[in-house]
Design an enzyme around this catalytic site. Structure first.
Site, PDB file in Angstrom:
ATOM      1  N   GLY A 183       0.810  -1.219   0.000  1.00 46.46           N
ATOM      2  CA  GLY A 183       0.000   0.000   0.000  1.00 46.46           C
ATOM      3  C   GLY A 183       0.836   1.258   0.000  1.00 46.46           C
ATOM      4  N   GLY A 184       0.514   2.130   0.947  1.00 43.96           N
ATOM      5  CA  GLY A 184       1.220   3.406   1.026  1.00 43.96           C
ATOM      6  C   GLY A 184       2.714   3.219   1.246  1.00 43.96           C
ATOM      7  N   GLY A 212      16.405   9.242 -35.206  1.00 49.63           N
ATOM      8  CA  GLY A 212      15.845   9.921 -34.036  1.00 49.63           C
ATOM      9  C   GLY A 212      16.703   9.660 -32.818  1.00 49.63           C
ATOM     10  CB  ALA A 213      18.495   6.654 -31.655  1.00 41.35           C
TER      11      ALA A 213
HETATM   12  C1  HXC Z   1      -2.881  -3.354  10.502  1.00 40.93           C
HETATM   13  C2  HXC Z   1      -1.314  -4.931   9.978  1.00 40.93           C
HETATM   14  C3  HXC Z   1      -1.241  -4.465   8.654  1.00 40.93           C
HETATM   15  C4  HXC Z   1      -2.063  -3.356   8.311  1.00 40.93           C
HETATM   16  C5  HXC Z   1       0.129  -6.091   8.856  1.00 40.93           C
HETATM   17  N1  HXC Z   1      -0.463  -5.946  10.050  1.00 40.93           N
HETATM   18  N2  HXC Z   1      -0.340  -5.201   7.985  1.00 40.93           N
HETATM   19  N3  HXC Z   1      -2.130  -4.399  10.885  1.00 40.93           N
HETATM   20  N4  HXC Z   1      -2.864  -2.833   9.261  1.00 40.93           N
HETATM   21  N5  HXC Z   1      -2.040  -2.815   7.097  1.00 40.93           N
HETATM   22  C6  HXC Z   1      -0.204  -6.710  11.261  1.00 40.93           C
HETATM   23  C7  HXC Z   1      -0.730  -8.130  11.189  1.00 40.93           C
HETATM   24  O1  HXC Z   1      -2.070  -8.164  11.533  1.00 40.93           O
HETATM   25  C8  HXC Z   1       0.174  -8.814  12.192  1.00 40.93           C
HETATM   26  O2  HXC Z   1      -0.301  -8.497  13.477  1.00 40.93           O
HETATM   27  C9  HXC Z   1       1.494  -8.100  12.042  1.00 40.93           C
HETATM   28  O3  HXC Z   1       1.190  -6.843  11.411  1.00 40.93           O
HETATM   29  C10 HXC Z   1       2.442  -8.850  11.141  1.00 40.93           C
HETATM   30  O4  HXC Z   1       1.779  -9.164   9.934  1.00 40.93           O
HETATM   31  P1  HXC Z   1       1.763 -10.636   9.330  1.00 40.93           P
HETATM   32  O5  HXC Z   1       0.648 -10.699   8.362  1.00 40.93           O
HETATM   33  O6  HXC Z   1       1.754 -11.646  10.431  1.00 40.93           O
HETATM   34  O7  HXC Z   1       3.170 -10.681   8.622  1.00 40.93           O
HETATM   35  P2  HXC Z   1       3.570 -11.367   7.262  1.00 40.93           P
HETATM   36  O8  HXC Z   1       3.017 -12.738   7.193  1.00 40.93           O
HETATM   37  O9  HXC Z   1       5.046 -11.192   7.159  1.00 40.93           O
HETATM   38  O10 HXC Z   1       2.848 -10.506   6.113  1.00 40.93           O
HETATM   39  C11 HXC Z   1       3.179  -9.164   5.962  1.00 40.93           C
HETATM   40  C12 HXC Z   1       2.195  -8.530   4.959  1.00 40.93           C
HETATM   41  C13 HXC Z   1       0.748  -8.803   5.425  1.00 40.93           C
HETATM   42  C14 HXC Z   1       2.425  -9.127   3.569  1.00 40.93           C
HETATM   43  C15 HXC Z   1       2.516  -7.042   4.894  1.00 40.93           C
HETATM   44  O11 HXC Z   1       0.623  -8.438   6.797  1.00 40.93           O
HETATM   45  C16 HXC Z   1      -0.272  -8.069   4.638  1.00 40.93           C
HETATM   46  O12 HXC Z   1      -0.630  -8.470   3.514  1.00 40.93           O
HETATM   47  N6  HXC Z   1      -0.776  -6.968   5.197  1.00 40.93           N
HETATM   48  C17 HXC Z   1      -1.777  -6.150   4.524  1.00 40.93           C
HETATM   49  C18 HXC Z   1      -1.134  -5.458   3.378  1.00 40.93           C
HETATM   50  C19 HXC Z   1      -2.042  -4.550   2.602  1.00 40.93           C
HETATM   51  O13 HXC Z   1      -2.809  -4.976   1.772  1.00 40.93           O
HETATM   52  N7  HXC Z   1      -1.947  -3.268   2.934  1.00 40.93           N
HETATM   53  C20 HXC Z   1      -2.652  -2.286   2.170  1.00 40.93           C
HETATM   54  C21 HXC Z   1      -3.099  -1.257   3.080  1.00 40.93           C
HETATM   55  S1  HXC Z   1      -3.916  -0.030   2.123  1.00 40.93           S
HETATM   56  P3  HXC Z   1      -0.175  -9.519  14.709  1.00 40.93           P
HETATM   57  O14 HXC Z   1      -0.896  -8.816  15.811  1.00 40.93           O
HETATM   58  O15 HXC Z   1      -0.807 -10.793  14.272  1.00 40.93           O
HETATM   59  O16 HXC Z   1       1.309  -9.656  14.957  1.00 40.93           O
HETATM   60  C22 HXC Z   1      -2.848   1.266   2.013  1.00 40.93           C
HETATM   61  C23 HXC Z   1      -3.428   2.431   1.275  1.00 40.93           C
HETATM   62  C24 HXC Z   1      -2.484   3.588   1.235  1.00 40.93           C
HETATM   63  O17 HXC Z   1      -1.769   1.244   2.470  1.00 40.93           O
HETATM   64  C25 HXC Z   1      -2.649   4.375  -0.003  1.00 40.93           C
HETATM   65  C26 HXC Z   1      -2.077   3.712  -1.218  1.00 40.93           C
HETATM   66  C27 HXC Z   1      -2.049   4.552  -2.404  1.00 40.93           C
END
Ligand code: HXC
Length: 517
Positions: free
Chosen positions: A172-173, A407-408
């Site tokens: 994401g961000g 052109g290159a």
């Molecule tokens: C809240 C989060 C989180 C999130 C991870 N965690 N991402 N909590 N918000 N975005 C937390 C998990 O719940 C977990 O908590 C701990 O962090 C570790 O994550 P895991 O999943 O256990 O780790 P891992 O298996 O290594 O996977 C990492 C990851 C995955 C690939 C990043 O966590 C994931 O897919 N997260 C979501 C990613 C995503 O789609 N983000 C998009 C957000 S939208 P616990 O308590 O269990 O330890 C965004 C929009 C911004 O950012 C604007 C964009 C233009």
């Protein structure tokens, strides 16, 4: 114990707690995955003892979805300032041990604070990213937090160098902010970049992919071109950031640092007098040319695994930083295509923004023809490079080694795109197109009407080559400032750069340009 000493003890305890981030267990997990903590990374990056941490006691304010009471001092990012080789930098390092380094509203405020300081002080900002993106529990506040960071990335672009290392799974961000910065570095095996992680991908599209397949370092280095550098480890990444910074000025109003040089400026490289193969279709290795002309053969290549038909990177000439752009005859004959144009254009613009002179080494047969390129918009992408060179006001030195066609030729920093010093080697060929293509267009009818069409084409081809396959025709018009002996290239470039050191050139005042995006 006095009341004051009690308070000091309390402070020390709080600091100790804050330094543990998400706690010992989470740190152990981070280490077991071959990753360092945010603070360990910062300590590797900055000069020993130079780091000053800010906002260690910041806490998030979210109470949704189980966040009440789930407090970690400093939240999921470590911020502050320090020095690299004695020069000030600002840093933020996301802490994956705290809720996956996910971005809260208050974390955004911490990051924005150091970004604002970096802008005020005119110093680079380095982001060490390891984050799951916007903290889902915070909803719009987390999104707003990212938007605040993006806005600062945008305003800082071209003002202070912005460097992003990706040191964990970033989503994401946490990837959009790096995408707005100047350079991205990823570490093999531990760094991932994607807009949405595999779990979300599975839920939304049903597609099963691993983190590596979706956004591993090698994928982004060679296929998407999102990352500029791939390193084997976090340690290598940190060394790379320090090296990269050594080429750059602190901000757009400063010149890059000049370092002591012990490599003779008039070092002759006899091998260059023989490097061009007899056959025009035979390649040679442009890295050999670069390595033999720059100070001590040291070249920091950028985007080394992407669009390898063009080479870009930093080097020094007599201690001065330069950006090098060079066609690579070994890959696709050094042709320009969509990816090569985009890659080089961004680099040229970076150098121009930060007062880094550009040395261009030309051996280019033209643009890659065909439907794939045309449908992909090679017209627009090629125009980016043309535009980048044409708008650049830094010193520009061009050396045409062999081919420079069509052109290159224009795109690769020709005289009329305000190339300051344009040199050519004696075997340079500068024309609208190569002899085979040219005689096909010009003499097809004459050949058809002749009893020996091949003889006609060969004769005309030889005439064409004699006329155009040399640098003197261009030199006659002053488009080439001098024809130089290849072995003397280093010296001639250094002399040109010395001469151009005080160059002043400006573009017309405007709100901003309209680069063909
Ligand atoms: C809240 C989060 C989180 C999130 C991870 N965690 N991402 N909590 N918000 N975005 C937390 C998990 O719940 C977990 O908590 C701990 O962090 C570790 O994550 P895991 O999943 O256990 O780790 P891992 O298996 O290594 O996977 C990492 C990851 C995955 C690939 C990043 O966590 C994931 O897919 N997260 C979501 C990613 C995503 O789609 N983000 C998009 C957000 S939208 P616990 O308590 O269990 O330890 C965004 C929009 C911004 O950012 C604007 C964009 C233009």
């Amino acid at each position: 114990m006095s009341n004051q000493l009690d308070k000091v003890m309390e402070l020390i305890e709080l600091r100790t707690k804050a330094r543990l981030g998400g706690g010992e267990k989470a740190i152990e997990k981070q280490h077991s995955q071959g990753k360092y903590t945010a603070r360990e990374r910062i300590m590797m990056l900055v000069d020993e003892g130079s780091f000053e941490e800010l906002d260690m006691f910041v806490e998030h304010r979210c109470v949704n979805f189980g966040m009440k009471g789930k407090i970690f001092l400093g939240d999921g990012v470590v911020t502050g300032y320090g020095t690299v080789a004695g020069r000030l930098i600002y840093i933020f390092a996301q802490d994956f041990t705290v809720i996956g380094g996910s971005l809260s509203e208050t974390m955004s405020k911490k990051i924005c604070k150091v970004m604002d300081l970096a802008m005020q002080m005119g110093a680079p900002i380095v982001g060490l990213n390891d984050s799951g993106g916007a903290r889902i529990q915070e909803g719009i506040n987390a999104l707003a937090g990212y938007a605040e960071i993006f806005q600062r990335n945008i305003l800082a672009s071209g003002v202070i160098p912005q460097i992003s290392a990706i040191l964990g799974p970033c989503a994401g961000g946490a990837v959009y902010s790096p995408a707005l910065t100047d350079f991205i570095i990823m570490a093999q095996g531990t760094s991932y970049m994607f807009l949405t992680g595999p779990k979300v991908v599975k839920t939304v599209t049903g597609e099963s992919v691993t983190q590596e397949q979706l956004g591993g370092a090698d994928i982004h280095a060679s296929r998407s071109g999102v990352t500029h550098f791939v390193v084997k480890s976090c340690e290598d990444g940190i060394v790379l950031i320090r090296k990269l910074l050594s080429f750059l000025p602190q901000n757009n109003l400063e010149e890059p640092p000049i370092i002591p040089n012990d490599d003779p400026i008039d070092r002759l490289e006899n091998i260059l007098n023989e490097i061009i193969p007899e056959s025009p279709s035979k390649p040679y290795d442009m890295y050999e040319v670069i390595g033999s002309i720059v100070d001590n053969g040291e070249f920091l290549e950028v985007h080394s695994d992407y669009a390898c038909n063009i080479i870009i990177g930093f080097a020094h000439f007599n201690g001065r930083s330069v950006g090098i752009v060079a066609n690579q005859p070994k890959i696709l004959a050094g042709v320009l295509d969509i990816n090569a144009s985009r890659k080089a254009a961004r680099f040229v613009r970076f150098c121009d923004a930060f007062n880094i002179p550009i040395v261009t080494l030309v051996d280019v047969p033209g643009f890659l023809p065909g439907t794939t390129q045309e449908y992909g918009g090679v017209i627009i992408h090629g125009a980016k490079l043309l535009y980048a060179y044409g708008e650049a006001t830094v010193p520009k030195v061009t050396v045409t080694l062999r081919k420079s066609y069509g052109g290159a030729h224009i795109v690769m920093s020709c005289k009329q795109l305000r190339g300051d010093m344009n040199y050519a080697w004696p075997c340079a060929e500068i024309a609208v197109m190569g002899s085979a293509g040219a005689v096909e267009v010009l003499y097809a009818k004459e050949a058809r009407d002749s009893a020996n069409p091949e003889d006609v084409l060969k004769k005309k081809g030889d005439e064409y080559k004699k006329f155009f396959a040399n640098p003197y025709n261009a030199a006659k018009f002053g488009y080439i400032d001098d024809v130089i002996e290849p072995r003397n290239t280093r010296f001639r470039i250094i002399r040109a750069l010395q001469q151009l050191a005080t160059k002043k050139q400006t573009n017309p005042a405007k709100k901003h340009d309209n680069l063909p995006l």
